[in-house]
Write a protein that holds these residues in place. Structure first.
Motif, PDB file in Angstrom:
ATOM      1  N   ASP A   4       0.838  -1.096   0.036  1.00 60.45           N
ATOM      2  CA  ASP A   4       0.104   0.090  -0.058  1.00 60.45           C
ATOM      3  C   ASP A   4       0.837   1.250  -0.001  1.00 60.45           C
ATOM      4  O   ASP A   4       2.083   1.133   0.336  1.00 60.45           O
ATOM      5  CB  ASP A   4      -0.694  -0.117   1.302  1.00 60.45           C
ATOM      6  N   ALA A   5       0.198   2.427  -0.430  1.00 61.25           N
ATOM      7  CA  ALA A   5       1.048   3.579  -0.391  1.00 61.25           C
ATOM      8  C   ALA A   5       1.453   3.983   1.006  1.00 61.25           C
ATOM      9  O   ALA A   5       2.574   4.928   1.144  1.00 61.25           O
ATOM     10  CB  ALA A   5       0.351   4.734  -1.111  1.00 61.25           C
ATOM     11  N   LYS A   6       0.724   3.636   1.866  1.00 57.71           N
ATOM     12  CA  LYS A   6       1.030   4.118   3.294  1.00 57.71           C
ATOM     13  C   LYS A   6       1.457   2.904   4.184  1.00 57.71           C
ATOM     14  O   LYS A   6       1.171   2.512   5.292  1.00 57.71           O
ATOM     15  CB  LYS A   6      -0.451   4.466   4.032  1.00 57.71           C
ATOM     16  N   THR A   7       2.494   2.105   3.600  1.00 54.51           N
ATOM     17  CA  THR A   7       3.124   1.018   4.110  1.00 54.51           C
ATOM     18  C   THR A   7       3.927   1.586   5.203  1.00 54.51           C
ATOM     19  O   THR A   7       4.574   2.860   5.210  1.00 54.51           O
ATOM     20  CB  THR A   7       3.912   0.039   3.414  1.00 54.51           C
ATOM     21  N   TYR A   8       4.182   1.003   6.505  1.00 51.28           N
ATOM     22  CA  TYR A   8       5.228   1.128   7.324  1.00 51.28           C
ATOM     23  C   TYR A   8       5.993   0.174   8.257  1.00 51.28           C
ATOM     24  O   TYR A   8       5.638  -0.869   7.840  1.00 51.28           O
ATOM     25  CB  TYR A   8       4.639   2.033   8.467  1.00 51.28           C
ATOM     26  N   VAL A   9       7.258   0.580   8.328  1.00 52.14           N
ATOM     27  CA  VAL A   9       8.081  -0.521   9.167  1.00 52.14           C
ATOM     28  C   VAL A   9       8.416  -0.552  10.579  1.00 52.14           C
ATOM     29  O   VAL A   9       8.554   0.723  11.009  1.00 52.14           O
ATOM     30  CB  VAL A   9       9.379  -0.344   8.367  1.00 52.14           C
ATOM     31  N   VAL A  10       8.173  -1.566  11.278  1.00 51.29           N
ATOM     32  CA  VAL A  10       8.161  -1.491  12.882  1.00 51.29           C
ATOM     33  C   VAL A  10       9.407  -2.074  13.051  1.00 51.29           C
ATOM     34  O   VAL A  10       9.597  -3.392  12.804  1.00 51.29           O
ATOM     35  CB  VAL A  10       6.851  -1.884  13.580  1.00 51.29           C
ATOM     36  N   VAL A  11      10.399  -1.595  13.928  1.00 51.23           N
ATOM     37  CA  VAL A  11      11.589  -2.236  14.361  1.00 51.23           C
ATOM     38  C   VAL A  11      11.440  -2.628  15.883  1.00 51.23           C
ATOM     39  O   VAL A  11      10.944  -1.644  16.523  1.00 51.23           O
ATOM     40  CB  VAL A  11      12.799  -1.777  13.981  1.00 51.23           C
ATOM     41  N   GLU A  12      11.383  -3.817  16.366  1.00 53.00           N
ATOM     42  CA  GLU A  12      11.010  -4.088  17.751  1.00 53.00           C
ATOM     43  C   GLU A  12      11.691  -4.973  18.531  1.00 53.00           C
ATOM     44  O   GLU A  12      12.343  -5.905  17.811  1.00 53.00           O
ATOM     45  CB  GLU A  12       9.601  -4.676  17.576  1.00 53.00           C
ATOM     46  N   ARG A  13      11.909  -4.483  19.754  1.00 45.58           N
ATOM     47  CA  ARG A  13      12.781  -5.811  20.768  1.00 45.58           C
ATOM     48  C   ARG A  13      11.405  -6.010  21.607  1.00 45.58           C
ATOM     49  O   ARG A  13      10.923  -5.216  22.472  1.00 45.58           O
ATOM     50  CB  ARG A  13      13.543  -4.913  21.621  1.00 45.58           C
ATOM     51  N   PHE A  14      10.933  -7.232  21.508  1.00 46.04           N
ATOM     52  CA  PHE A  14      10.048  -7.790  22.620  1.00 46.04           C
ATOM     53  C   PHE A  14      10.741  -8.451  23.653  1.00 46.04           C
ATOM     54  O   PHE A  14      10.398  -8.188  24.716  1.00 46.04           O
ATOM     55  CB  PHE A  14       9.119  -8.688  21.611  1.00 46.04           C
ATOM     56  N   PHE A  15      11.670  -9.304  23.066  1.00 52.15           N
ATOM     57  CA  PHE A  15      12.141 -10.045  24.259  1.00 52.15           C
ATOM     58  C   PHE A  15      13.828  -9.563  24.088  1.00 52.15           C
ATOM     59  O   PHE A  15      14.558 -10.335  23.451  1.00 52.15           O
ATOM     60  CB  PHE A  15      12.228 -11.694  23.778  1.00 52.15           C
ATOM     61  N   ALA A  16      14.060  -8.548  24.678  1.00 52.29           N
ATOM     62  CA  ALA A  16      15.268  -8.102  24.591  1.00 52.29           C
ATOM     63  C   ALA A  16      16.361  -9.126  25.365  1.00 52.29           C
ATOM     64  O   ALA A  16      15.924  -9.407  26.485  1.00 52.29           O
ATOM     65  CB  ALA A  16      15.474  -6.846  25.497  1.00 52.29           C
TER      66      ALA A  16
ATOM     67  N   GLU B 214      11.764   8.591   7.195  1.00 44.75           N
ATOM     68  CA  GLU B 214      11.775   9.199   8.627  1.00 44.75           C
ATOM     69  C   GLU B 214      11.130   8.215   9.641  1.00 44.75           C
ATOM     70  O   GLU B 214      10.204   7.552   9.458  1.00 44.75           O
ATOM     71  CB  GLU B 214      11.093  10.391   8.586  1.00 44.75           C
ATOM     72  N   MET B 215      11.637   8.648  10.811  1.00 46.27           N
ATOM     73  CA  MET B 215      10.914   7.989  12.052  1.00 46.27           C
ATOM     74  C   MET B 215       9.646   8.571  12.346  1.00 46.27           C
ATOM     75  O   MET B 215       9.527   9.850  12.429  1.00 46.27           O
ATOM     76  CB  MET B 215      12.092   8.055  13.130  1.00 46.27           C
ATOM     77  N   ILE B 216       8.642   7.851  12.544  1.00 47.18           N
ATOM     78  CA  ILE B 216       7.207   8.065  12.759  1.00 47.18           C
ATOM     79  C   ILE B 216       7.010   8.296  14.358  1.00 47.18           C
ATOM     80  O   ILE B 216       6.505   9.073  14.758  1.00 47.18           O
ATOM     81  CB  ILE B 216       6.243   7.336  12.170  1.00 47.18           C
ATOM     82  N   ASP B 217       7.611   7.270  14.930  1.00 48.13           N
ATOM     83  CA  ASP B 217       7.062   7.185  16.238  1.00 48.13           C
ATOM     84  C   ASP B 217       8.180   6.176  17.140  1.00 48.13           C
ATOM     85  O   ASP B 217       8.540   5.338  16.556  1.00 48.13           O
ATOM     86  CB  ASP B 217       5.735   6.441  16.272  1.00 48.13           C
ATOM     87  N   GLN B 218       8.595   6.467  18.474  1.00 50.09           N
ATOM     88  CA  GLN B 218       9.046   5.495  19.300  1.00 50.09           C
ATOM     89  C   GLN B 218       8.127   5.031  20.345  1.00 50.09           C
ATOM     90  O   GLN B 218       7.720   6.047  21.166  1.00 50.09           O
ATOM     91  CB  GLN B 218      10.388   5.914  19.601  1.00 50.09           C
ATOM     92  N   PHE B 219       8.186   3.782  20.783  1.00 52.95           N
ATOM     93  CA  PHE B 219       7.577   3.472  21.984  1.00 52.95           C
ATOM     94  C   PHE B 219       8.536   2.735  22.965  1.00 52.95           C
ATOM     95  O   PHE B 219       9.147   1.838  22.592  1.00 52.95           O
ATOM     96  CB  PHE B 219       6.191   2.642  21.241  1.00 52.95           C
ATOM     97  N   LYS B 220       8.293   3.093  24.059  1.00 55.08           N
ATOM     98  CA  LYS B 220       9.061   2.523  25.086  1.00 55.08           C
ATOM     99  C   LYS B 220       8.082   2.343  26.298  1.00 55.08           C
ATOM    100  O   LYS B 220       7.342   3.181  26.475  1.00 55.08           O
ATOM    101  CB  LYS B 220      10.412   3.519  25.596  1.00 55.08           C
ATOM    102  N   PRO B 221       8.149   1.227  27.168  1.00 58.66           N
ATOM    103  CA  PRO B 221       7.214   0.976  27.996  1.00 58.66           C
ATOM    104  C   PRO B 221       7.204   1.986  29.426  1.00 58.66           C
ATOM    105  O   PRO B 221       8.430   2.482  29.493  1.00 58.66           O
ATOM    106  CB  PRO B 221       7.452  -0.366  28.492  1.00 58.66           C
ATOM    107  N   LEU B 222       6.245   2.535  29.697  1.00 59.39           N
ATOM    108  CA  LEU B 222       6.149   3.430  30.743  1.00 59.39           C
ATOM    109  C   LEU B 222       6.640   2.971  32.114  1.00 59.39           C
ATOM    110  O   LEU B 222       6.697   1.615  32.104  1.00 59.39           O
ATOM    111  CB  LEU B 222       4.938   3.913  31.151  1.00 59.39           C
ATOM    112  N   PRO B 223       7.508   3.757  32.947  1.00 55.88           N
ATOM    113  CA  PRO B 223       8.100   3.165  34.102  1.00 55.88           C
ATOM    114  C   PRO B 223       7.131   2.293  34.853  1.00 55.88           C
ATOM    115  O   PRO B 223       7.632   1.325  35.671  1.00 55.88           O
ATOM    116  CB  PRO B 223       8.587   4.239  34.799  1.00 55.88           C
ATOM    117  N   ILE B 224       5.819   2.555  34.819  1.00 52.77           N
ATOM    118  CA  ILE B 224       4.659   2.003  35.702  1.00 52.77           C
ATOM    119  C   ILE B 224       4.444   0.401  35.198  1.00 52.77           C
ATOM    120  O   ILE B 224       4.174  -0.389  35.807  1.00 52.77           O
ATOM    121  CB  ILE B 224       3.367   2.537  35.584  1.00 52.77           C
ATOM    122  N   HIS B 225       5.153   0.136  33.863  1.00 55.74           N
ATOM    123  CA  HIS B 225       4.952  -0.920  33.530  1.00 55.74           C
ATOM    124  C   HIS B 225       6.382  -2.001  33.964  1.00 55.74           C
ATOM    125  O   HIS B 225       6.262  -3.136  33.798  1.00 55.74           O
ATOM    126  CB  HIS B 225       5.054  -1.222  32.121  1.00 55.74           C
TER     127      HIS B 225
END
Lengths: 514, 99
Positions: free
Chosen positions: A276-288, A307-318
């Motif tokens: 699709d024209a709006k394809t996107y790539v996610v690079v993930e560490r789930f089991f670091a 370009e980087m669209i977003d970065q997710f890191k678990p919040l400290p509460i997690h």
């Protein structure tokens, strides 16, 4: 408390032993996979290029538009690239790619450790949600048993190191039960607790869906959008993703800048909105690799402009729940800790098994040893302890004996292996009913013979014998063969010891009659 | 570091076991004086603390929180097996405190 301990113990011991046993095996699930799928026995490759290996393969495939492609990076314990995708008909596929050549590996059709033993561990191979609930209830029972056991065992500190193998069977078994319970007490509590935590949303999905007026689909959508942005497709054809290596490098540099040089690499790369024209790539560490805590670190890129669209890191509460979940999943690269988990898991099996045996021995002493109830419980106990061990070894043997390219219309090859497991398990119950007291001993000998046969069959069918695997540093296979041989030796020792005890008790009976 | 922590844990557990009268008698063949019991117990606990510190330094708090309880569990189990099957293996260690 004594009544509670006995009641829960008798009701849940059989399930708990099966869950603990398969959980213990799952500690080495990837090693079992390599043993049962010999095509996975390839050396680990450094500096894998997904652009050279995976993108050409994706170009060959007719992928389902707007679907997602998941690419598992090779690791020490899983040395191949795993590719998950849906074809144009919507059928899901999983492939193993050689990390250097990109060749699609013709993997043996087996559920092996990371699927069969793993799934059995939390759902007992029962379809639907029923298995989850049975295991969940058993986990609750396990926690109750641990706590009630502390109250029953009054001399917990005085007898902390006490084990008297020379005493009568009942006393020795109780000592062993107390010893294995007490020394690994925190482990025996935190493992069922963390297991319940992991599956809590499966047990009670409606509780989390309350804010969404009970709509679980809405809840799932919100959860998915929480971890990564959900980008709606443009529904216009787009160019295929031109590079994945660049995004991996950028994600790595972002994580290293935040956490230092020692931080681990990504373990999954995903392409969403394929074609699709709006394809996107996610690079993930789930089991670091280098930490206990589980939890996705994700960096999202737009391949159209890089370009980087977003970065997710678990919040400290997690942090607390991620650590608890991580300690149960054991996906970290820490060999000494992995072995300690394996030993603690075995101690859990011994604790459950010895508790059951102690209860039976007590009933035999009080009641008629030939009473039907005692015979049935003894048969169930034998089948649930030595029976499941024999069935597990039988599962390995079936894997080596069933031809790789067997073609049956009604049943897949991996199902044949699973049926063999359950058939042997059922057979051990019948054997235990027929052979009564002798069943323990005979099943121990059967485990010893079967284990040696499994190692020999691995040698015959793959050419990889223990000395060779040790010499070539094929640690996964060397570990598997060694553990199976230790299992054989332990079973033989136990069988001989049981034989001696049986002979002694018969001699005593004869001398009393005389 | 983790090997050293494992050795210290095993040593700590054997000392904590030897600080109990019945195990001491089984190993050394003599009665254990109260002050000797206390001294052995203190040594055992100090070694456990040392193992804990080594685990944290070598592996970080997150891993140490898992490793140490499991090391102690394994060490305690080994100690109990030695006391059950071959208690005389611990006689040289008891000899250190006899003096």
């Amino acid at each position: 408390m004594g009544w509670l301990h006995t009641c829960f113990g008798i009701t849940f011991s059989v399930i708990l032993f099966a869950v603990f046993w398969t959980g213990t095996l799952t500690v080495f699930d990837k090693e079992i996979d390599q043993w049962m799928k010999p095509e996975l026995r390839i050396p680990i490759t450094d500096n894998v290029s997904l652009d050279e290996v995976v993108l050409p393969r994706l170009a060959e495939l007719d992928l389902l538009p707007l679907s997602a492609v998941w690419i598992g990076m090779p690791r020490e314990r899983v040395p191949v690239i795993r590719l998950h995708y849906k074809d144009a008909n919507g059928k899901a596929h999983e492939e193993g790619l050689h990390p250097r050549t990109g060749e699609v590996l013709d993997l043996t059709d087996s559920d092996a450790g990371s699927e069969f033993f793993f799934r059995f561990h939390f759902m007992l191979h029962i379809p639907g949600i029923l298995g989850y609930y049975i295991v969940g209830l058993s986990a609750l029972a396990m926690m109750t048993l641990v706590v009630s056991g502390i109250f029953i065992h009054r001399k917990i500190f005085q007898e902390f190191f006490t084990f008297r193998p020379q005493k009568k069977t009942r006393r020795a078994v109780l000592d062993f039960h107390n010893l294995t319970s007490v020394v690994a007490l925190p482990f025996h509590f935190i493992i069922p607790f963390s297991g319940l935590l992991i599956l809590i949303t499966s047990y009670f999905p409606w509780s989390m869906a309350v804010p969404f007026e009970g709509d679980i689909k809405q809840l799932d959508a919100k959860l998915a959008a929480y971890e990564k942005p959900v980008i709606k497709p443009a529904n216009e054809p787009g160019d295929p993703v031109g590079t994945l290596d660049r995004y991996i490098d950028r994600a790595n540099s972002i994580w290293r800048a935040q956490e230092g040089e020692g931080t681990s690499d990504p373990d999954w790369v995903a392409i969403f909105n394929v074609n699709d024209a709006k394809t996107y790539v996610v690079v993930e560490r789930f089991f670091a690799n280098h930490r206990v805590a589980l939890g996705p670190d994700q960096v999202v890129f737009d391949p159209n402009n890089g370009e980087m669209i977003d970065q997710f890191k678990p919040l400290p509460i997690h942090a607390a729940s991620n650590w608890l979940e991580g300690l149960h999943w054991i996906q970290f690269d820490h060999w000494p800790l992995r072995w300690l988990y394996f030993l603690a898991g075995l101690s859990g099996c011994i604790m459950i098994g010895s508790g059951l045996v102690f209860w039976i021995e007590s009933r035999i002493k009080k009641a008629q040893p030939d009473a039907t109830s005692v015979r049935v419980v003894r048969a169930i106990s034998t089948a649930s302890i030595t029976g499941i061990i024999l069935a597990s070894v039988g599962f390995l043997i079936a894997n080596r004996l069933i031809p790789k390219n067997i073609n049956l219309d009604a049943i897949h090859r991996h199902e044949l292996e699973i049926w063999t497991f359950f058939f042997i398990w059922a057979l051990t119950f019948v054997h235990a009913v027929v052979r009564e007291k002798s069943a323990w001993r005979e099943q121990c000998f059967a485990i010893a013979i079967a284990s040696v046969s499994a190692v020999a069959l691995n040698w015959v069918t793959t050419g990889d014998h223990l000395l060779l695997t040790l010499g070539r540093s094929m640690w996964s296979i060397a570990i598997m063969d060694s553990v199976i041989l230790v299992c054989a030796a332990t079973a033989l020792w136990s069988g001989l010891r049981l034989q001696r005890r049986l002979r002694e008790s018969r001699n005593v009976a004869v001398s009393i009659e005389g | 570091m983790i090997i050293l922590a494992a050795i210290l844990s095993l040593l700590a557990c054997t000392l904590l076991a030897l600080s109990q009268r019945k195990h001491w008698k089984k190993v050394a063949g003599t009665e254990l004086a109260v002050h000797a019991s206390k001294a052995i117990r203190v040594c055992g606990w100090l070694l456990l603390v040392a193992a804990w510190v080594l685990c944290i330094i070598g592996e970080g708090v997150s891993f140490a929180a898992l490793i140490l309880p499991l090391l102690i569990a394994t060490a305690s189990f080994i100690t109990a097996l030695i006391l059950g099957f071959q208690p005389k293996l611990l006689t040289p260690l008891a000899g250190v405190f006899k003096r």
